[in-house]
Design an enzyme around this catalytic site. Structure first.
Site, PDB file in Angstrom:
ATOM      1  N   ASP A   2       4.551   6.912  -3.109  1.00  0.00           N
ATOM      2  CA  ASP A   2       4.557   5.586  -3.736  1.00  0.00           C
ATOM      3  C   ASP A   2       4.507   5.713  -5.258  1.00  0.00           C
ATOM      4  OD1 ASP A   2       1.935   6.467  -3.972  1.00  0.00           O
ATOM      5  OD2 ASP A   2       1.081   4.921  -2.695  1.00  0.00           O
ATOM      6  N   ASN A   8      -9.137  -0.992   1.603  1.00  0.00           N
ATOM      7  CA  ASN A   8      -8.780  -2.094   2.505  1.00  0.00           C
ATOM      8  C   ASN A   8      -7.883  -1.613   3.655  1.00  0.00           C
ATOM      9  OD1 ASN A   8      -6.412  -1.572   1.202  1.00  0.00           O
ATOM     10  ND2 ASN A   8      -6.086  -3.630   0.383  1.00  0.00           N
TER      11      ASN A   8
END
Ligand code: GLP
Length: 242
Positions: free
Chosen positions: A67, A136
């Site tokens: 990423d 998360n």
């Protein structure tokens, strides 16, 4: 999914490096994909040391970056591009032409993603993908709610991702969006190596391993992966019941 719990971060890092080395020693032309973040730093150090000691040859490998922060130039010290060259590629003698990373400065994300998807297909898929887990439950920049079959895509980032992301930079840096390989590509990796350490990861590790498989917690999909190896230290394992 195989879950391995280690006494400490050093042991975890050595085992993760050993797994990657084994793949490359069995298949010198292996296709690898690496994340940045804090979790794999020890693995990358161990990998460089062990590869040197054993003379493992990475010259036929091909490597993808997982990423990147959109709007952050590759030469900036906190960018994924910068960190992967600094921590992984240069120490292992992997040349630029053996790599394909997202360009965070792209003005055409659709084309950037199409080229990335095409490259991965062209090389026959990813043999080993190393990822961390966000607080998360994100993997790469696949935030909660992501399409679980997605390919490379642009992603709005959650508050917690932006807050922890800021810590990778040595000066305040404008970040809002990321570009990432999708969960379809994570799930298709022939080996998925997931690393987590420290007590801040205990709650999300519990959810991802023992909670329902749901795109609210993208990392929970590792439960369904055909060959996922989760390596965690005792602190990150503290909330596991089994
Ligand atoms: C970041 C990155 C991921 C990384 C994850 C965990 O936001 N986009 O690639 O794996 O969060 O980071 P860390 O290992 O620092 O906890």
């Amino acid at each position: 999914m195989e879950c391995r719990i280690f006494d400490n971060y050093n042991d975890l890092s050595d085992a993760a490096a050993e797994l990657i080395l084994g793949i490359v020693e069995r298949k010198p032309e292996a296709v690898l994909c690496f994340a940045t973040g804090n979790s794999p730093v020890g693995t990358y150090k161990a990998l460089a040391g062990m590869a040197k000691e054993r003379g493992t040859d990475f010259s036929q490998c091909f490597c993808f970056g997982l990423d990147e922060w959109l709007g952050v130039p590759p030469e900036k010290s906190g960018s994924c591009h910068y960190l992967l060259f600094d921590q992984v590629f240069r120490p292992l003698g992997i040349k630029e032409e053996q790599t394909h990373l997202f360009n965070g400065m792209t003005t055409d994300v659709t084309t950037e993603c199409r080229i990335m998807n095409g490259e991965i297909e062209h090389v026959g898929g990813i043999d080993c993908m190393l990822v961390g887990i966000g607080l998360n439950g994100h993997i790469g920049f696949n935030e909660p709610g992501v399409d679980m079959e997605s390919g490379a895509h642009e992603q709005e980032l959650h508050e917690s991702t932006l807050a922890s992301g800021q810590l990778y930079f040595n000066e305040p840096t404008a970040i809002a969006k990321g570009i990432t390989l999708g969960m379809g590509q994570v799930m298709n990796a022939r080996t998925l190596l997931i690393l987590a350490n420290g007590k801040s990861k205990a709650e999300i590790i519990h959810k991802a391993c023992e909670g329902p498989v749901t795109n609210d917690v993208p990392a929970s999909y590792m439960q369904k992966h055909r060959h996922a190896v989760l390596m965690i230290d005792k602190e990150a394992a503290a909330a596991l019941s089994k």
